[in-house]
Design an enzyme around this catalytic site. Structure first.
Site, PDB file in Angstrom:
ATOM      1  CD  GLU C 282     -99.948 -57.264 -39.830  1.00 29.55           C
ATOM      2  OE1 GLU C 282     -98.755 -57.027 -39.565  1.00 29.55           O
ATOM      3  OE2 GLU C 282    -100.894 -56.604 -39.389  1.00 29.55           O
ATOM      4  CD  GLU C 285    -100.210 -63.905 -40.026  1.00 28.19           C
ATOM      5  OE1 GLU C 285     -99.464 -62.918 -40.206  1.00 28.19           O
ATOM      6  OE2 GLU C 285    -100.347 -64.473 -38.933  1.00 28.19           O
ATOM      7  CB  CYS C 308     -96.329 -52.766 -36.736  1.00 27.93           C
ATOM      8  SG  CYS C 308     -97.250 -53.413 -38.093  1.00 27.93           S
ATOM      9  CB  SER C 328    -100.084 -60.584 -37.737  1.00 26.43           C
ATOM     10  OG  SER C 328     -99.078 -60.740 -38.703  1.00 26.43           O
ATOM     11  CE  LYS C 367     -90.759 -50.444 -34.238  1.00 25.98           C
ATOM     12  NZ  LYS C 367     -91.227 -51.727 -34.789  1.00 25.98           N
ATOM     13  CD  GLU C 370     -89.580 -54.727 -33.139  1.00 22.66           C
ATOM     14  OE1 GLU C 370     -90.775 -55.021 -33.225  1.00 22.66           O
ATOM     15  OE2 GLU C 370     -89.042 -53.875 -33.876  1.00 22.66           O
ATOM     16  CD  GLU C 375     -87.749 -62.946 -30.168  1.00 20.50           C
ATOM     17  OE1 GLU C 375     -86.858 -63.162 -29.318  1.00 20.50           O
ATOM     18  OE2 GLU C 375     -88.822 -62.378 -29.892  1.00 20.50           O
ATOM     19  CB  CYS C 512     -95.304 -44.454 -35.043  1.00 17.19           C
ATOM     20  SG  CYS C 512     -95.661 -46.203 -35.143  1.00 17.19           S
TER      21      CYS C 512
END
Lengths: 597, 160, 588
Positions: C282, C285, C308, C328, C367, C370, C375, C512
């Site tokens: 990141e 990037e 994230c 990102s 999560k 996720e 993908e 978090c």
């Protein structure tokens, strides 16, 4: 109204409208035209006369002749006989149920004799769709007086002095409410008229809006001036199409006449009114819920403080008053607080409009001075109990009120007395019941309403009322226990004590008042499994008297569940297991052989 | 990407109504009144479009729709029957009248007959208490209705 | 200050506070249910609806809700009079009469505020029996709604709409049928839910809970054919201890690693390793985009947004479909770890990816969603098989009867267990951007950081803005936690009013550490503050505090990835986003 010699007033309220009053008016107009009298006699569709029981009503002025239950085809006779020949159409006159005498004019009718019409002063007298008629009855002169001669604080003071209290139910002093709103400063304030009449069986607000919308508009403008608000909102039930139509017409006319809008009477005061529609939620009668609803949200109440006078619509100071309260304002300004203050009792001034309904001869809308007794209302204005049956109870205050008995008949009616005997004024529903009403079932009826209308925000109302309803249902089904009675009482007290808003805080009143006043009936349902009024189906048995039964089979043929057996010309028998107690057999039996036990 | 499908004319009508109220979330109830007036009821897709136009969550709109008894997500019958169950009508026998309608039409309150002709709902007080018990079919008011008279009233519409 | 009396005790209290706060300050505990406050982030839910906190105020007709009634001069309050005790208990009995009594198997059992109340108010039977509300149970990939248990406290509704502006939930229906639900009472998966799970955190009962994956994890471990790898997120180590009686903010990294090994995981690795990897990707990037942007490349968009946080990713896919090229493309550390494990590490071990099970321990509920995304799967096999919450890990530790306190501290396995201080601070709001700044600064300026701690990026305010001097080049940074706050920054970006180079967003309060998978804090914000402090303590105690200095990261690039944002990274460590907004389409 000057240029006409005679006026024919026809009630154009929702009730009479439903009974073809529009057609009657049209027929009268056509008839007058045929006789070439259209310039001498005027036909006016007015607001409600109040005497709904005998509607549609046609009233002839100036002689006050009062025709009842008129049909469209009667129009011709009224014109030919009364208008042309000056002879009353006696068959249409009201007959006194007591002495069976015809009454020639409304002034001598028991229904009107004891009434004092302040809020309803114009209902049934003027054409609500014509602002000039309102103006000719001193309309908008109170607003002119306020704007021209009085300072805002003087207006507030006048209303305070009058002793007027909120007619929507709570009875909060109106002047004090105005004073608080006036004292809170903000760039924008609002005046709101609560026309979300939701009490099932009360329709005074609708009648006022239908019959005299300008009085409310004028009062709201006065209210705006008094507290420093330039915007008014009427929160009205969408189920009142006629009232909405007339209010919109009246608003348009008021704007055309410069009585709303910018710089009213050249005073520099701006004021205008918009409508907001309710969508069927009783709780929106509570002012914080109403405000949330106007803001486009779920109509859930919030705790007070902050009061709307501090933080209301769009978080701005807002004064909310009910329709009937507003209808009192112009006349108080015109005649003075002192005049108003002399009417009524020590702590409840003026009059109250009641929707008189139930098992009573004269169902309708009445306005009476505070302090009148229930006896006077029921027996003199109401003409006594229907079909000569016995008075049993009267329910006031709708779902928030309680059931009173003959012991309370001589109690002078005002806010505080009603609360003291376990009921309340509410918005003015008054339902009279005779011995055919079961008081446990009545309590259940009101709780069913509350359960349906609870917003669900607070636990006591959401769950507690449901439990009250379930216990009442258990009792009416014959499965109640004496412990249930204790639970009813405890739950009711806690709900009253802990619910968030007025709806929940008063919802157990029908239960508590019936337990208090009709304890024996509860015990009968529980211990004897009996409903003396014959209302609770589960406690009834349909029985055929074998002696009276001739075996015609009519009952058996009409029984929807085939619960009746028997040979032709032999006595029939009803199976209690199959019977659904619909009553069809009783209606069909020509020999009176079937009874409920 | 979740898709909400609706006829173009309907989408445009809803957009027009919302725009007339300035697409303001505070006007949600006024908007829903107008939209229901237009379509007769408020199906999910319609609420999605309203929410989209007013820039509020559709859960919020659904929360409003389910709060107010005036709003409905089910199409009403061609002749919606409303039985007044206000106090005045109740003590004068509205329940029996209601039962008769239910029995005649074989539907419950809130339902519509299979042929789409009739639906039954209850309402609280139309203010014609002098005529109790009162029944509305569409806009027409029937007063002093008895269980026996129910069939006759329905027949007025059955063959219409 | 004004004078009041609570339970006959004269007190001087601040004007304008509620009876509840005045009482708590005076040590008088008034029970509550619907009231929920996270004062550190100015989140308050006090509908005054449950009526459990009612108290008697002398001179008032009805009992008053303590949570919503302000104190007034001369007020005499009785919090436990006979009238109050009876009313409070009766109200509780009403609530319980519409609540399933399945505490034995309820996910909130032991953490349930209603259960606590029933104990505290001595309810042993429910005298008012009647109909109970029943609804369809809704199981999504992350959150379970069992709203038979809903007590209409409205906390979830407030969190979802006010703190997150997600709008998945609303109060629907009215009266006895009233409940909080998505539109049309459909499943959450059809709603704009981001699975942030803060509704679970707020729910006082078991109406909302996370999907439980502990059983599947036990099954995987007990399967001898499977190599089971575990990774632990940064925020878990500062909160897990709470489940075993430790003071909030106690760091239990070593005990946690030991416990995981005891449970039977084959490799105990660390998500922190992947966090360092994320910074490499990141950060690179970010620098590339900034350099191109400064060189005038019109195809490059700034700011770059961190990616994230899976709740945040779900949020922008639903609400900002027009800006999918702004965040990102770097995968989250959880998914980077999964990709490395199932490709690189599986290769090293010489096993097929199907024979490897990757379990993550996350402070997060989103999560779970996720790792289920298509993908992030190869031929249907996910890079991360199961994401467990901190609470689920505690559950496992208890199930295995591990005496947490007496565990010897242990290290993570190598190489995927080695990490820097920069990775640890991923657990707190502002941490990701600080970690990225530490690395980006040194790469950009080719100088060593004069001071490693960027205090200006730290804190718990909802929206923070700071400018970092990259040796003469000002880099504008925005930070938000909570999606309502993120929305504020995003709307600035959308309307072109923003001059940020980079924005960090975390969906949960405090980042978090306040995630929905953490031990329940029941509205005690000081717990989040203590975890917050612990994160930075852990960072400060680390020998290496910059991601690009992690020797195992350097080795990984040398051995396998070649370079940040290179070919392999592009395939395995970066992702793309999907338009998940609702589209109104013409029928036909």
């Amino acid at each position: 109204m000057a240029k006409f010699k005679m006026h024919l007033l026809i009630c154009g309220g929702t009730g009479c409208n439903a009974s073809q009053s529009q057609e009657i008016a049209q027929n009268l107009k056509n008839g007058l035209k045929d006789k070439g009298l259209e310039n001498e006699v005027q036909v006016i569709l007015t607001g409600c006369f109040g005497f709904c029981e005998k509607g549609p009503i046609v009233k002839v002025m100036p002689d006050n002749t009062f025709y009842t239950e008129v049909k469209p085809e009667d129009a011709r006779e009224i014109i030919e006989e009364h208008v042309v020949k000056g002879r009353k159409v006696t068959r249409l006159l009201y007959v006194d149920p007591e002495n069976k005498q015809q009454v020639a004019d409304s002034k001598h009718m028991g229904f009107y004799k004891k009434q004092l019409r302040i809020a309803l002063r114009n209902c049934g007298f003027i054409d609500p769709e014509n602002i000039e008629e309102y103006i000719s009855e001193d309309g908008y002169s109170a607003l002119a007086k306020c704007l021209g001669e009085m300072k805002p604080e003087e207006v507030v003071k006048e209303i305070k002095l009058s002793g007027l209290r909120g007619r929507g139910g709570g009875g909060f002093p109106t002047g004090l409410k105005w004073e608080i709103a006036a004292g809170n400063h903000a760039d924008q304030k609002y005046v709101v008229c609560n026309a979300d009449e939701g009490d099932p069986g009360a329709f005074m607000d609708r009648s006022i809006l239908e019959g005299d919308p300008h009085s409310v508009i004028e009062a709201m403008a006065i209210n705006g001036y008094a507290i420093g608000a330039t915007k008014g909102l009427v929160y009205i039930r969408a189920e009142y199409p006629l009232a909405i139509k007339r209010l919109l017409t009246a608003l348009e006319q008021a704007r055309t006449f410069g009585l709303l809008g910018k710089d009213i009477f050249g005073s520099g005061f701006d004021f205008d009114i918009e409508l907001r529609y309710g969508a069927g939620a009783f709780v929106c009668g509570e002012e914080t819920a109403l405000i949330h609803s106007m803001e486009g949200m779920r109509g859930e109440p919030t705790f007070k403080p902050p009061f709307p006078a501090q933080e209301g619509y769009n978080k701005k100071p807002t004064n909310v008053n009910n329709v009937e309260t507003y209808a009192n304002i112009p006349i108080i300004i015109n005649k003075g607080a002192e005049w108003f203050n002399k009417i009524g009792t020590e702590k409840s001034k003026g009059t109250k409009v009641f929707a008189l309904a139930g098992q009573i001869n004269n169902v309708g809308l009445i306005e009476v001075p505070m302090g009148i007794t229930l006896r006077e209302i029921i027996y003199e204005i109401g003409g006594g109990i229907k079909d000569g049956r016995q008075f049993k109870a009267v329910q006031t205050g709708g779902p928030s009120g309680g059931c009173l008995t003959s012991a309370h008949l001589d109690t002078p009616i005002d806010y505080d007395n009603l609360i003291a005997v376990g009921s309340m004024m509410g918005s003015g529903g008054m339902v009279v019941m005779d011995e055919t009403s079961c008081m446990v079932a009545i309590a259940k009826f009101y709780l069913e309403f509350t359960v349906e209308e609870s917003c669900g925000k607070c636990s006591p109302c959401r769950i507690g009322n449901k439990r009250l309803y379930e216990i009442l249902e258990k009792i009416t089904k014959g499965n109640g226990t004496m412990e249930d009675l204790d639970n009813l009482a405890n739950l009711s007290r806690v709900i009253k004590d802990t619910a968030l808003c007025g709806l929940g805080q008063t919802s157990p009143n029908p239960v508590l008042s019936t337990i208090e006043n009709f304890y024996d009936e509860y015990v009968e349902h529980i211990k004897d499994k009996k409903c003396r009024a014959g209302v609770c189906k589960s406690l009834m048995q349909y029985v055929v008297d074998p002696v009276a039964c001739v075996g015609c089979t009519a009952c058996a043929r009409n029984c929807p569940v085939n619960a009746i057996q028997g040979e032709k010309k032999m006595p029939h028998v009803i199976s209690t297991e199959l019977c659904i107690k619909c009553g069809a057999c009783i209606e069909k039996c020509k020999f009176g052989a079937i009874s409920i036990q | 990407m979740a898709k909400v499908k609706l006829a173009e004319s309907k989408i445009n009508k809803i957009k027009e109504i919302c725009a007339n109220f300035g697409n303001l979330p505070g006007e949600a109830i006024n908007v829903l009144h107008k939209v229901q007036g237009e379509f007769g009821y408020l199906p999910a897709e319609v609420q999605e479009v309203v929410a989209h136009e007013l820039n509020v969550s559709v859960a919020h709109i659904y929360g409003i729709v389910t709060f107010y008894s005036f709003f409905t997500m089910l199409p009403k019958g061609e002749h919606p029957i409303s039985v007044c169950t206000g106090t005045a009508c109740y003590v004068r026998g509205a329940e029996k009248v209601l039962d008769e309608f239910k029995r005649e039409l074989k539907i419950a309150v809130g339902e519509t007959t299979a042929d789409g002709k009739f639906s039954i709902s209850c309402l609280r007080c139309v203010g014609a208490c002098g005529l109790a018990p009162v029944v509305l079919i569409g806009e027409k008011v029937y007063g002093r209705v008895t269980p026996d008279g129910v069939k006759d009233i329905l027949n007025e519409y059955r063959n219409a | 200050m004004i004078n009041i009396t609570i339970d006959n005790k004269p007190l001087q209290v601040e004007k304008g506070i509620t009876i509840l706060k005045a009482a708590r300050a005076a040590g008088v505990e008034i029970p509550t249910l619907c009231y929920y406050e996270l004062d550190g982030i100015i989140l308050e839910n006090r509908p005054g609806g449950c009526r459990i906190c009612v108290v008697e105020v002398e001179g008032r007709r009805n009992l008053a809700p303590a949570c919503a009634t302000e104190v007034m001069e001369g007020m005499k309050i009785n919090t436990h009079s006979l009238r109050v005790v009876n009313a409070r208990r009766t109200v509780l009995e009403m609530i319980l009469s519409d609540h399933p009594a399945d505490c034995l198997i309820c996910p909130k059992s032991g953490n349930c505020e209603l259960q606590d109340l029933a104990q505290r108010l001595g309810v042993r039977e429910i005298p008012y029996q009647g109909e109970q509300s029943t609804y369809r149970k809704d199981t999504s990939r992350a959150i379970i709604r069992d709203i038979d248990k809903c007590v209409m406290c409205r906390r979830c509704e407030t969190v979802c709409n006010v703190w997150q502006t997600v709008g998945a939930l609303s109060a629907v229906n009215r009266g006895f049928e009233a409940v909080v639900a998505p539109a049309f009472e459909q499943d959450l998966e059809k709603s704009p839910c981001t699975y942030c799970g803060q509704c679970i955190m707020a729910c006082p009962v078991g109406a909302l809970s996370e999907v439980d994956n502990t059983r599947q994890v036990i099954t995987a471990i007990s399967n001898p054919k499977k190599t089971v790898i575990v990774q632990t997120a940064p925020a878990v180590r500062v909160a897990l201890g709470e489940e075993f009686g430790y003071e909030p903010g106690t760091i239990v990294t070593g005990k946690m690693a030991a416990a995981l090994r005891k449970i039977g995981f084959d490799y105990v690795f660390d998500t922190d390793f992947a966090a360092d990897l994320t910074i490499m990707e990141e950060g690179t990037e970010l620098l590339t985009r900034i350099s191109k942007f400064m060189a005038g490349d019109k195809n490059v968009k700034l700011p770059i947004l961190t990616s994230c946080c899976p709740g945040w990713v779900n949020f922008f896919e639903t609400n900002y479909p027009d800006m999918l090229d702004v965040p990102s493309t770097a995968k989250s550390p959880q998914q980077m770890f999964g990709a490395v494990a199932k490709n690189y590490w599986a290769d090293k071990l010489g096993i097929k990816r199907e024979d490897m099970v990757v379990v993550s321990i996350m402070p997060c509920v989103a999560k779970k969603f996720e790792c289920s995304r298509d993908e992030f799967k190869e031929n249907g096999n996910p890079d991360v098989d199961f994401a467990l919450t901190t609470r689920e890990l505690a559950e496992l530790i208890r199930q295995f009867n591990i005496d947490f306190e007496s565990l010897e501290e242990a290290d993570f396995d190598k190489p995927l267990g080695e990490s820097t201080g920069a990775a640890v601070i991923f657990g707190a709001t502002g941490g990701v951007i600080e970690a990225a700044t530490r690395t980006a600064y040194e790469i950009f300026t080719k100088k060593s950081l004069p001071k490693i701690d960027f205090e200006e990026l730290r804190g718990l305010e909802g929206v923070r803005k700071a400018t970092v001097d990259f040796d003469g080049t000002p880099i504008h940074i925005g930070i938000a936690h909570g999606l309502a706050n993120a929305r504020k920054l995003l709307d600035e970006v959308r309307t072109g009013k923003s001059n940020f180079h980079a924005i960090e967003v975390m969906a949960c309060p405090g980042g978090c550490i306040g995630g929905a998978g953490q031990p329940f804090h029941h509205g005690d914000f000081s717990i989040i503050e203590k975890r917050f402090a612990a994160i930075y303590r852990e960072d400060a105690g680390k020998a290496i505090r910059k991601s690009h200095e992690n020797p195992f990261i350097t080795a990984l690039y040398k051995d396998w990835l070649v370079e940040p944002c290179g070919e392999i990274s592009h395939h395995l460590l970066h992702t793309h986003y999907f338009d998940k907004s609702k589209h109104i389409e013409v029928e036909g």
